[in-house]
Enzyme design. Structure first.
Site, mmCIF file in Angstrom:
data_model
loop_
_atom_site.group_PDB
_atom_site.id
_atom_site.type_symbol
_atom_site.label_atom_id
_atom_site.label_comp_id
_atom_site.label_asym_id
_atom_site.label_seq_id
_atom_site.Cartn_x
_atom_site.Cartn_y
_atom_site.Cartn_z
ATOM 1 N N GLU A 122 60.638 12.990 39.347
ATOM 2 C CA GLU A 122 60.695 13.993 40.537
ATOM 3 C C GLU A 122 61.438 13.225 41.654
ATOM 4 O O GLU A 122 61.294 11.963 41.749
ATOM 5 C CB GLU A 122 59.554 14.497 40.927
ATOM 6 N N MET A 267 52.422 10.431 40.442
ATOM 7 C CA MET A 267 53.437 11.593 40.053
ATOM 8 C C MET A 267 52.688 12.505 39.007
ATOM 9 O O MET A 267 51.968 12.085 38.094
ATOM 10 C CB MET A 267 54.705 11.016 39.372
ATOM 11 N N GLU A 302 46.844 14.534 42.202
ATOM 12 C CA GLU A 302 47.619 14.823 41.126
ATOM 13 C C GLU A 302 46.997 15.719 40.236
ATOM 14 O O GLU A 302 47.841 16.397 39.345
ATOM 15 C CB GLU A 302 47.934 13.331 40.368
#
Length: 861
Positions: A122, A267, A302
């Site tokens: 990302e 992430m 997350e």
């Protein structure tokens, strides 16, 4: 392959991809300098899209072969990728490329971190791995085969569920093999791969439907004892998401990997979350209470992305706030439930005012959903995240808790598996509540921080609030339309009793009046309770009323805010008029600190005061040119005044909130340590560090040790302790990050630049590691008086390092450029110095598009 001249991308130009992907099969043959990636992808035309140009992204790839239905095809290189002639019918694409993970210092795509293979895709990192339509609206099922020819990668992981591990069966000594299959369609930015010498802290979780999920946190050998808290936070998050949102986990396994070299915090890759090691590793000896709380929140964030980000993703990167704003709001709810709701709310607002308000009032201002960008990495901002969360909170306030829950259920039902937009999100609420939210949607489109001005009127019976709203022009937006602003208001009588419980006033016009009849005496309003909207409140209010609200307000946020405003008023008058610290503030503060019915953590926040950067902003807004030295002097004088005024209660406050027994990072003991250490900082101003020295020598956890070390530095007694601290922790990379930061943050303003320069020459300053770079240069940015010390040495030092870092890690460089975003506030001499550094950075040959966009926007202020 890529034209590095920044190109502007516009939301209005969005076009869907003309092909549907049925499945993706990837094979990785790992090698530190020559990894081979073989992709096999089944495409079919999307006949609803008239323009079916076949374009695949790719950067830095060495092509080996490319085939369509088994036949070699010729690629045409275009900006950002390749084109090829393909059938207007279903076909199979196959390609092989070679990439060099060891040379990837930007930490995007596949790279090496201390001998471990790691990915970060990302926003646009997957294009550095293989040819692919690297955009969030292209979703597909992935099967990943990982092969290694060495014994240095005994653990190999990817998204989804593990299917086959050759180490558990007979295998060739020349090959290790792992296969992962993810049954849930996902965009390429959620792809993840990790391979290396790792050990696992394992556990399990049983979902509300009775499904057993295997959990593991994978770390380097030696870090496995620092995983327990992170694992408990993960299980709490999974349970909370079931209880509050009805969301159950959907794979057989959930893996977290700790990585030292990582540009972000963490992430949310499907089933394989990759974390900056600072955001998952914790132990009482090496982590502070703030570290524990941050780890709990980030793990929750997350994990919550599994539904708000993964199962439902964003159509394009302009919709980033759809997944991030909603998920930040959810993790804030989680923290409020796990800890103190009032303390959590105050902490969130402090972060918003400290980061997002300056962003929204300066050259980097942009809407929660931007209309354009050049580098999407530059829009992972506080506006998208924190202001985006505030927008969700306002929506919940306006429709009510039950309607919010019903709308979220509809959102999950309607858009599961979709790449959605803000329009989809708003439509769900309109359809479920029947409410027209057209005007509310302006929160996503308009940049800037609204100002709400209050005027009061009382006629002996009816108390009336006259509210008006306005938003100053921001880059690219001059005319602002009125927004829907929920203003939470309560009324108190002169005795301090609440006579009007919290009521939500909906301010929708430029000016509106709200009447409260039936009051025999003039009530005292408590306005913007719980900080019900991300606005700046302007009202004529004197210190007598602030002191009254500090003593009596039943809303914890506004009670804290009253104390904050008393401190702010005192500091501003000290800077502009040389006034002495406010007696009303000092006495009100003392009363609050002695109230044992209040959370210790809440009282610790009461002991805080506005930051020097906040004061500079307020002075600038009120027509003054902020003088960083004068602001620093006033701030220190107020701390001295507090230490003197409450000197009789400080020893008891410090002693009573010392925590004995086994360490616990939970809210209660953490709050006690926060209050005790806040008292220690003030005690140190009169005892030359004696109490701090005793605490340092007897500290059994990092919270106590680091607080004492900071106090010793402030007392001028810190050098021996700093040396001892380094010798004790020199082999723990995360603790040494703290050691670096503490020295810069506690440096005298005149010494900040030289202290920073000295530390950049230290043998442990690994400037290519984002954590270490931020520990030093980020601390200098946070040291307001030091960064802006006359002469500009800090400006030059910052620019020198940004220029050096940019060719290696453009993303971190661009984010650190924000150190200069408020430069127009200051005097002409400082402006000239900063302008010179901005021009020097901008003039560097080969400056990255990331840094170019940031410097151009800041310089053009």
């Amino acid at each position: 392959m890529r034209d590095d001249t920044p190109q502007t991308i516009y939301l209005k130009d969005y076009k869907p991809f003309g092909w549907i992907i049925d499945d993706v099969h990837l094979t990785f043959r790992l090698h530190p300098t020559a990894t081979r990636v073989i992709s096999r992808i089944r495409f079919r035309p999307d006949y609803d899209v008239p323009d079916r140009r076949f374009f695949l992204h790719g950067e830095g790839l060495k092509p080996i072969y490319n085939k369509v239905d088994g036949h070699e095809v010729t690629l045409r290189t275009v900006d950002g990728g390749i084109e090829a002639d393909v059938p207007d019918a279903p076909f199979n694409w196959e390609s092989e490329v070679e990439i060099n993970p060891s040379a990837n210092t930007a930490l995007e795509g596949l790279y090496m971190s201390g001998g471990m293979y790691c990915t970060q895709c990302e926003a646009e990192g997957f294009r550095k791995i293989t040819w692919y339509p690297d955009r969030p609206d292209v979703m597909a099922q992935f099967t990943v085969r990982i092969e290694s020819t060495t014994d240095h990668t005994p653990v190999m992981l990817s998204n989804g569920n593990g299917m086959y591990d050759a180490q558990d069966q007979t295998r060739s000594p020349a090959s290790n093999l792992t296969i992962y299959q993810d049954p849930w369609p996902k965009p390429a930015y959620l792809f993840a791969l990790v391979a290396g010498d790792l050990v696992a802290h394992q556990d399990s979780f049983t979902t509300m439907s009775g499904k057993d999920v295997s959990l593991a946190i994978w770390v380097r050998p030696g870090d496995e004892l620092k995983c327990g808290y992170g694992m408990e936070a993960l299980k709490k998050s999974m349970k909370w998401d079931e209880d509050v949102y009805g969301r159950e986990y959907d794979l057989d396994e959930f893996n977290i990997v700790a990585v030292d070299d990582f540009n972000m915090g963490a992430m949310e890759n499907k089933g394989l979350n990759i974390f900056n090691s600072s955001c998952v590793l914790a132990s009482p000896e090496t982590s502070t209470d703030a570290n524990f709380e941050r780890i709990e929140a980030i793990i929750a964030h997350e994990y919550f992305h599994n539904w708000t980000g993964n199962r439902i993703t964003c159509r394009d990167w302009f919709q980033l706030c759809l997944k991030e704003g909603l998920t930040v709001f959810r993790d804030q709810q989680f923290t409020a439930d796990m800890r103190s709701a009032s303390v959590a709310r105050i902490s969130n607002v402090l972060a918003l005012r400290g980061r997002q308000f300056p962003e929204d009032q300066g050259p980097l201002s942009h809407p929660v959903r931007p209309e354009s960008f050049q580098e999407i990495n530059n829009f992972y901002t506080s506006t998208v995240y924190e202001k985006g969360a505030e927008v969700i909170g306002m929506l919940k306030t306006l429709v009510g808790d039950d309607a919010y829950s019903e709308a979220l259920d509809l959102y999950f039902e309607r858009h599961d598996g979709d790449a959605a937009t803000i329009e989809d999100w708003i439509a769900v609420f309109q359809d479920s509540t029947g409410r027209d939210l057209t005007q509310f949607q302006r929160w996503y489109a308009q940049s800037g921080t609204p100002r709400v001005t209050v005027r009061e009127e009382y006629d002996g019976d009816t108390f009336t609030l006259h509210l008006s709203q306005s938003t100053a022009p921001t880059p690219g937006q001059t005319d602002k339309d009125p927004q829907v602003i929920p203003v939470a208001v309560g009324l108190l009588n002169p005795n301090g009793d609440e006579v009007q419980p919290t009521t939500i006033l909906e301010l929708t016009e430029p000016e509106q009046s709200f009447a409260f009849p039936g009051h025999a005496t003039r009530p005292v309003p408590s306005i913007l309770r719980e900080f019900s909207a991300p606005v700046m409140l302007e009202q004529e209010i004197d210190n007598t009323r602030r002191a009254f609200l500090l003593a009596h307000d039943t809303d914890p946020f506004n009670r804290w805010e009253a104390g904050r405003m008393l401190a702010q008023d005192s500091l501003l008058k000290s800077v502009t008029d040389g006034a002495v610290p406010s007696a009303a503030y000092l006495e009100g503060l003392k009363t609050v600190l002695q109230d044992d019915t209040l959370d210790a953590a809440y009282r610790a926040l009461m002991l805080g005061q506005p930051t020097q950067s906040e004061l500079a902003a307020l002075l600038s807004e009120n027509g003054h040119t902020p003088d960083p030295e004068a602001i620093h002097t006033a701030s220190e004088a107020l701390r001295d005044a507090k230490a003197t005024h409450i000197s009789d209660i400080l020893p008891d406050l410090y002693a009573r909130h010392q925590v004995s027994g086994p360490f616990s990072p939970e809210a209660g003991p953490a709050g006690d340590r926060a209050l005790s250490n806040a008292a220690l900082a003030l005690i140190t101003r009169s005892d030359s560090g004696a109490t701090a020295a005793n605490q340092y020598s007897s500290a059994e956890n990092m919270t106590q040790q680091l607080s004492a070390l900071g106090a010793l530095i402030d007392a001028g007694q810190g050098q021996d302790a700093l040396n001892a601290f380094y010798d004790q922790w020199r082999d723990d990379r995360l603790v040494i990050d703290k050691w670096f930061s503490l020295q810069v943050l506690h440096a005298k303003p005149e010494d900040a630049a030289e202290t920073t320069r000295r530390l950049t020459n230290h043998m442990d300053f690994d400037w290519k590691n984002p954590n270490r770079f931020r520990a030093v240069m980020g601390a200098l940015q946070m040291h307001h008086a030091g960064f802006h010390h006359r002469g500009g040495a800090s400006y030059t030092l910052m620019a020198d390092w940004l220029i050096r870092l940019d060719p290696v890690n453009p993303q971190t460089t661009a984010r650190m450029c924000t150190a200069f975003q408020t430069w127009r506030r200051y005097d002409q001499e400082r402006q000239d110095l900063i302008r010179g550094e901005l021009d020097r950075i901008a003039g560097q040959a080969g400056l990255s598009p990331d840094a170019t966009e940031m410097i151009t926007r800041i310089r053009g202020a």
